[in-house]
Design an enzyme around this catalytic site. Structure first.
Site, PDB file in Angstrom:
ATOM      1  N   GLU A   1      -4.074   7.902  -4.511  1.00  0.00           N
ATOM      2  CA  GLU A   1      -4.324   7.251  -5.801  1.00  0.00           C
ATOM      3  C   GLU A   1      -5.619   7.771  -6.411  1.00  0.00           C
ATOM      4  O   GLU A   1      -6.609   7.908  -5.683  1.00  0.00           O
ATOM      5  CB  GLU A   1      -4.403   5.729  -5.617  1.00  0.00           C
ATOM      6  CG  GLU A   1      -3.048   5.161  -5.214  1.00  0.00           C
ATOM      7  CD  GLU A   1      -3.049   3.645  -5.046  1.00  0.00           C
ATOM      8  OE1 GLU A   1      -4.085   3.002  -5.285  1.00  0.00           O
ATOM      9  OE2 GLU A   1      -1.997   3.112  -4.668  1.00  0.00           O
TER      10      GLU A   1
ATOM     11  N   HIS B   1      -1.528   0.931  -9.753  1.00  0.00           N
ATOM     12  CA  HIS B   1      -2.092  -0.055  -8.818  1.00  0.00           C
ATOM     13  C   HIS B   1      -2.745  -1.213  -9.588  1.00  0.00           C
ATOM     14  O   HIS B   1      -3.962  -1.413  -9.551  1.00  0.00           O
ATOM     15  CB  HIS B   1      -3.109   0.601  -7.871  1.00  0.00           C
ATOM     16  CG  HIS B   1      -3.403  -0.225  -6.660  1.00  0.00           C
ATOM     17  ND1 HIS B   1      -3.746   0.316  -5.439  1.00  0.00           N
ATOM     18  CD2 HIS B   1      -3.417  -1.571  -6.464  1.00  0.00           C
ATOM     19  CE1 HIS B   1      -3.949  -0.647  -4.558  1.00  0.00           C
ATOM     20  NE2 HIS B   1      -3.758  -1.812  -5.162  1.00  0.00           N
TER      21      HIS B   1
ATOM     22  N   ARG C   1       0.850  -1.181   0.000  1.00  0.00           N
ATOM     23  CA  ARG C   1       0.000   0.000   0.000  1.00  0.00           C
ATOM     24  C   ARG C   1       0.888   1.234   0.000  1.00  0.00           C
ATOM     25  O   ARG C   1       1.973   1.223   0.596  1.00  0.00           O
ATOM     26  CB  ARG C   1      -0.897   0.023   1.262  1.00  0.00           C
ATOM     27  CG  ARG C   1      -2.072  -0.946   1.199  1.00  0.00           C
ATOM     28  CD  ARG C   1      -3.110  -0.491   0.176  1.00  0.00           C
ATOM     29  NE  ARG C   1      -4.282  -1.337   0.143  1.00  0.00           N
ATOM     30  CZ  ARG C   1      -4.473  -2.343  -0.708  1.00  0.00           C
ATOM     31  NH1 ARG C   1      -3.554  -2.656  -1.605  1.00  0.00           N
ATOM     32  NH2 ARG C   1      -5.603  -3.034  -0.680  1.00  0.00           N
TER      33      ARG C   1
HETATM   34  C1  DGY Z   1      -6.077  -5.768  -3.194  1.00  0.00           C
HETATM   35  O1  DGY Z   1      -6.754  -6.741  -3.499  1.00  0.00           O
HETATM   36  O2  DGY Z   1      -5.980  -5.357  -2.033  1.00  0.00           O
HETATM   37  C2  DGY Z   1      -5.397  -5.069  -4.311  1.00  0.00           C
HETATM   38  O3  DGY Z   1      -4.433  -4.171  -3.881  1.00  0.00           O
HETATM   39  C3  DGY Z   1      -6.413  -4.365  -5.161  1.00  0.00           C
HETATM   40  O4  DGY Z   1      -6.992  -3.331  -4.418  1.00  0.00           O
END
Ligand code: DGY
Length: 338
Positions: free
Chosen positions: A265, A284, A236
């Site tokens: 983001e 992402h 993250r």
């Molecule tokens: C998750 O599944 O957490 C990925 O980062 C997509 O948001």
């Protein structure tokens, strides 16, 4: 018997919606941000909520008194108020496992792309700037034979480690608990976070975002890394203190970075990260393949069906929400042979 009601948000495939409609009254919003009032009205009656990029607040929950379960189509749930959901007896499910390999592919792709300057050099060709044979100024770095430091050794960390071993890399890890089985079978070596930073050629973040990992790595940690090292982030954005990273990259304290995630983001168009040749930036896309996103949606659909039947969903995040326990899943009735 009346069907339970659910709110489904964002780009579910027709097959998933059909499966949901067989079991529930479904209010589906493909672009919920365009219809906030209709979503709020549907939530007032809803027993379940399913979707990706869910934003749930206490105020919303106050207005959704019948809600029993929330199924996020993601493995991460740092955007959801878990304690608040549990306090209200609302089950939360996520979608682990099905995205592990795809996210590990993204992590390893960033390792390769950063080390070999893939984006920078591909752009040079594309833009007609490849005018003479490539020499030392354009050389990259080897990946094979180098040391990978995995910060976090959960499912995705382990899947990246497997890829790294195929590239004959030495693999270090820092993790709250030791993994003696992986040390014995795969030769992984556990280090403190500080030691891992000092020894690794690639530092790869695969930890979830929690209070403990918020801004885990910033300027000071970059100072502890090798000047030739790369930082890779597929966890993250907030695990990295982005301002500190930018300063460290500006001062060439590390060689570069491969980032799939950002503090904000979509990342701001004027972020200095986007102007740095030695930083590979992705929007992402850790789990963003056709196959994996479909598998994640199927998984979330099963989870919400189980939760609203009163059964323990397979990917339950907060068992404490249901102290009384769960009903046993119904046995499939065998079909009599004629
Ligand atoms: C998750 O599944 O957490 C990925 O980062 C997509 O948001």
């Amino acid at each position: 018997m009346h069907k339970k009601r659910i709110v489904a948000l964002r780009r579910l495939k027709e097959s998933h919606l059909q499966r949901l409609r067989e079991a529930f009254e479904v209010a589906y919003f493909e672009e919920p941000e365009l219809q906030p009032e209709a979503v709020a009205a549907a939530l007032r009656q809803a027993h379940g909520l399913i979707g990706g990029k869910l934003q749930v607040t206490s105020a919303m929950l106050d207005e959704a008194p019948a809600l029993e379960a929330v199924a996020t189509i993601s493995v991460g749930y740092d955007n959801l108020p878990v304690a608040e959901l549990s306090r209200r007896g609302i089950l939360l499910t996520n979608t682990p496992d099905v995205l592990t390999e795809t996210t590990a592919d993204t992590g390893f792709m960033l390792i390769m792309a950063s080390a070999r300057r893939l984006v920078e050099l591909a752009n040079m060709v594309r833009e007609g700037r490849w005018t003479q044979h490539v020499g030392e100024p354009h050389f990259g770095h080897d990946v094979h034979g180098k040391t990978l430091g995995l910060v976090g050794l959960g499912r995705i960390g382990r899947a990246i480690a497997r890829r790294a071993l195929g590239f004959n890399m030495r693999v270090l890890y820092s993790n709250a608990s030791p993994k003696p089985d992986l040390e014995a079978q795969w030769g992984l070596e556990r280090r403190s976070f500080e030691q891992l930073l000092a020894e690794s050629d690639f530092v790869c973040l695969t930890v979830p975002l929690t209070e403990q990992t918020d801004h885990l790595l910033g300027y000071e940690q970059c100072q502890a890394m090798k000047r030739s090292a790369f930082l890779i982030n597929v966890s993250r954005g907030r695990v990295v203190d982005e301002a500190g990273l930018i300063r460290a990259l500006d001062e060439r304290l590390i060689a570069g970075a491969g980032l799939d995630v950002f503090e904000q983001e979509p990342v701001a168009a004027d972020s200095p990260l986007l102007r740095m040749d030695n930083v590979v930036t992705l929007p992402h896309i850790g789990s963003a393949t056709h196959e994996t996103r479909a598998a994640m949606a199927s998984c979330a659909v099963e989870n919400i069906c189980q939760a609203l039947r009163g059964e323990r969903p397979r990917d339950l995040v907060n068992p404490e929400a249901r102290p009384g326990g769960f009903v046993q899943p119904q046995q499939e009735q065998p079909v009599d042979a004629k």
